[in-house]
Scaffold this motif. Sequence first.
Motif, PDB file in Angstrom:
ATOM      1  N   UNK A  22      73.427  36.105 149.417  1.00 12.08           N
ATOM      2  CA  UNK A  22      73.023  37.422 148.913  1.00 12.08           C
ATOM      3  C   UNK A  22      73.702  37.743 147.591  1.00 12.08           C
ATOM      4  N   UNK A  23      74.792  37.034 147.313  1.00 16.92           N
ATOM      5  CA  UNK A  23      75.506  37.274 146.057  1.00 16.92           C
ATOM      6  C   UNK A  23      74.630  36.971 144.850  1.00 16.92           C
ATOM      7  N   UNK A  24      73.614  36.141 145.049  1.00 15.51           N
ATOM      8  CA  UNK A  24      72.712  35.835 143.940  1.00 15.51           C
ATOM      9  C   UNK A  24      72.078  37.116 143.410  1.00 15.51           C
ATOM     10  N   UNK A  25      71.498  37.868 144.312  1.00 16.98           N
ATOM     11  CA  UNK A  25      70.853  39.111 143.886  1.00 16.98           C
ATOM     12  C   UNK A  25      71.891  40.144 143.436  1.00 16.98           C
ATOM     13  N   UNK A  26      73.041  40.172 144.109  1.00 15.39           N
ATOM     14  CA  UNK A  26      74.105  41.083 143.679  1.00 15.39           C
ATOM     15  C   UNK A  26      74.473  40.780 142.225  1.00 15.39           C
ATOM     16  N   UNK A  27      74.655  39.494 141.936  1.00 18.38           N
ATOM     17  CA  UNK A  27      75.002  39.094 140.578  1.00 18.38           C
ATOM     18  C   UNK A  27      73.907  39.461 139.591  1.00 18.38           C
ATOM     19  N   UNK A  28      72.693  39.229 140.002  1.00 24.27           N
ATOM     20  CA  UNK A  28      71.540  39.542 139.174  1.00 24.27           C
ATOM     21  C   UNK A  28      71.537  41.028 138.790  1.00 24.27           C
ATOM     22  N   UNK A  29      71.706  41.888 139.799  1.00 27.37           N
ATOM     23  CA  UNK A  29      71.706  43.329 139.539  1.00 27.37           C
ATOM     24  C   UNK A  29      72.918  43.713 138.695  1.00 27.37           C
ATOM     25  N   UNK A  30      74.067  43.127 139.023  1.00 25.64           N
ATOM     26  CA  UNK A  30      75.296  43.405 138.290  1.00 25.64           C
ATOM     27  C   UNK A  30      75.120  43.079 136.803  1.00 25.64           C
ATOM     28  N   UNK A  31      74.516  41.930 136.541  1.00 24.57           N
ATOM     29  CA  UNK A  31      74.296  41.492 135.168  1.00 24.57           C
ATOM     30  C   UNK A  31      73.466  42.524 134.405  1.00 24.57           C
ATOM     31  N   UNK A  32      72.373  42.963 135.015  1.00 18.21           N
ATOM     32  CA  UNK A  32      71.491  43.884 134.302  1.00 18.21           C
ATOM     33  C   UNK A  32      72.109  45.268 134.137  1.00 18.21           C
ATOM     34  N   UNK A  33      72.871  45.708 135.152  1.00 15.76           N
ATOM     35  CA  UNK A  33      73.563  46.987 135.010  1.00 15.76           C
ATOM     36  C   UNK A  33      74.622  46.884 133.907  1.00 15.76           C
ATOM     37  N   UNK A  34      75.311  45.727 133.858  1.00 14.82           N
ATOM     38  CA  UNK A  34      76.333  45.528 132.823  1.00 14.82           C
ATOM     39  C   UNK A  34      75.715  45.626 131.427  1.00 14.82           C
TER      40      UNK A  34
END
Lengths: 307, 515
Positions: free
Chosen positions: B168-180
């Motif tokens: 699930x960290x894949x999507x977490x990272x994905x969202x984190x990247x875009x929020x960043x």
Amino acid sequence: MSPDHLATLSDQLVLAAILLYLAAMIGYALELGFGRVTETVRERRLVGVGGPSDDLPEPAPAPEPASWAPKAGLVGTAAMWLGWVANLGATLTRGLAVDRWPWGNMYEFVVAMLLAAVTVFLFLQVRYPVRFLGAFVGVVAAIGLGFAARVLYTQAGPVVPALDSYWVAIHVTAAVAASGLFIVGGVAAALFLVRKEGPSRLPSRADLERVAHRVIVIAFPIWTFAVISGALWADKAWGRYWGWDPKEVWAFITWVAYAAYLHARATAGWKGKAAMIVSLIAFACLMFNLVGVNIFIGGLHSYADVK
Amino acid sequence: MTLTDEEKTTSNGPAGLGVVGWLRWGWRVLTSMRTALILLFLLALASVPGSLYPQRGVDPGAVARYFENDPTKAEWLDRFFLFDVFTSPWFAAIYLLLFLSLIGCVLPRTMVHLKEMRRTPPPAPRNLARLPHHAEIEGDLASAEAYLRSKRWRVTTGDGWVSAEKGHLRETGNLLFHVALLVLLVAVGVGGLFGYRGNVLVIEGDGFANTVAAYDRYLPGSQVSPEDLQPFSFTLKDFQASYIGPGHEKQGQPLDYFAKLAVQDSPTAPEREFTLRVNEPLEADGALTYLIGHGYAPTFRITGGDGKVAFEGAVPCLVSNTSTYESECVIKVPDAAPDQLAFLGRFLPSTVPNGDQWLSVFPGAVNPTVQIWPFKGDLGLDAGIPQSVYDLGGHQNLKPLGKMTASPKPMAVGDAVDLPDGAGKIEFTGLKEWITLQTTYDPGRFPALLASGVAILGLLLSLLIHRRRVWVRVRDGGVTVGGLTRTEGGDFGEEFAELTKALEHHARAEVKDVS
């Protein structure tokens, strides 16, 4: 050895690397040209050891591969490794000769970048069946080194004070590594476009796409890091972390273009060929940033020393 | 920018849906992957002219030259903001739409992701042998469950099966990247509003205090007032530069330069020594001062026709050739009487004769000389029109003194020359150096850095982690393991092979423990 001797040795090693890469290219090309034909676009999995190798359709009768073809491939591999050693030696001796990181001007950058590209290829080749890339990586490396030696050559020497910083080790190294990976991705993507569906001496389009995607996925975060560390350095050296200097503009364009590739790959109607074309456009931006911006535009990153 | 791994298809335009319907349709189009992709292309494309035309924010001098060389074309380019690409409305339109599209994609996906994270893995399919990865193993369900849990898989069990999921960290990272990326944009904006930038030229021996008036060029953000400037000051004690000597291809290339400063962080603070170098800015109270450039400032004593000293001091000369530091000087002497005086000068740091000319061959001051072209008349300073101190252009009322030659005999330090027509005297009394500095204050720096760091982290997670599922099922006495990745790429084949081996190993180890 004195710095002068080391510098001369470095120049000679570049020439040796060019010749060895050419030899590798010929060896690989002979294997590719007279070897086995890949019949269909159905999976011959690149995923490697653990992937299922069953339910592969038997290849339909194809021209009988020449018995000596695999040997030519082996010669190619040997030449590639030797060329890599020479290339590595050229960069190391240059670094020793000038007593700093050996990517301080465009000549050194290109030599190091091609070293990175060949390293990526050799690393992949150990783990995955990607020998088919050898001929093309070899020719790119030979031409690139030739271009560096003929057009970009700069005598070994110190760099301007702005470049005399530990950030070279961080920022430029990341740029070198990412560029090396992108080159391999670019070669695979170009082969994807050259190869039509159906029988070919090249592996299936799916395999080519997988190679390209894999290296780009690794290269993209490294490139992102290169851009960010560049911003950190700019903040130290020029008083702003981002100032839309031409080099920065094109690094940004390259980044956006590769981001577009990653998104295209996940968009209906853009998968496959269209995404590969986008990756090649991104690669063209990368190359323009390296060659075009240094030679035609200039700006603050005028480290190229190209006359 | 929408997120990877997702497909959305743009719906066709709605027929007669009213305002709400149209808005909903517009939102769906804007947040679709295809629109995001097109906006990404546009963003890249829109940046290109920013590298082809000189930009005001980067090199205002080059823009001014463009206007001089081709005013008509320059005016047209300016109409389309091509000298201010990155602050232009159309560039802003593209990135704002892109970020709007990004928000429209991140929000719903965050909701979905939160739900996904709480959900238990789906039950095992009936026939695991149909999955792309599958294997028969020796083992049992309990040990498989224990092993998977110990390896931090999310596990559920059912009648005769174990289901596990990871990544699930894949999507977490994905969202984190875009929020960043969104945070980065905000940080850049904050820096632009609350920061400032100033440039100043300082001659050896002179001081500088951080006030608006002291700057030669001052660019404040819209929310900055003059009182906000950090109250530091310094004196330039000494400047030193060294260059590559003769015999090398890069003769004259600078090796190192530094400026010795005596700094006061505030008017009451004690003085401290600081050596300013390229890559080593001076920090004072959050404001950073950078060494940007340097050059020569010959000092002169100028006497008017009446015999009185009308000027005595250093004149900063602008570098016209960066490899030899040949520089151009302008001296205006409004205090000279009876006629005002002005001089054009060419400063040569390492002078050698060349035929009937003189030129500089090296940037270091080995043999410094100045060639002087004198003028007299009215400088027009009383007219109230602002003038550049680096320019004699536009002075109609200045007459050349004596015969103007292309390369007059240069003066060495200590030389004095009497001006023709008894207009006065000029003495070349000494040599100083100047540096140009840039001071920046940008409160968005650290937030931007933080956001960049998070973006990289998110990117790595989203590109290198794969969502995968594994099931173990007991059927007819045999144990089958099946696996599936929900995203392509990665070495799941290898991981799966290792996992099956580990499961067997773990089962055997447990059996041993029991016996």
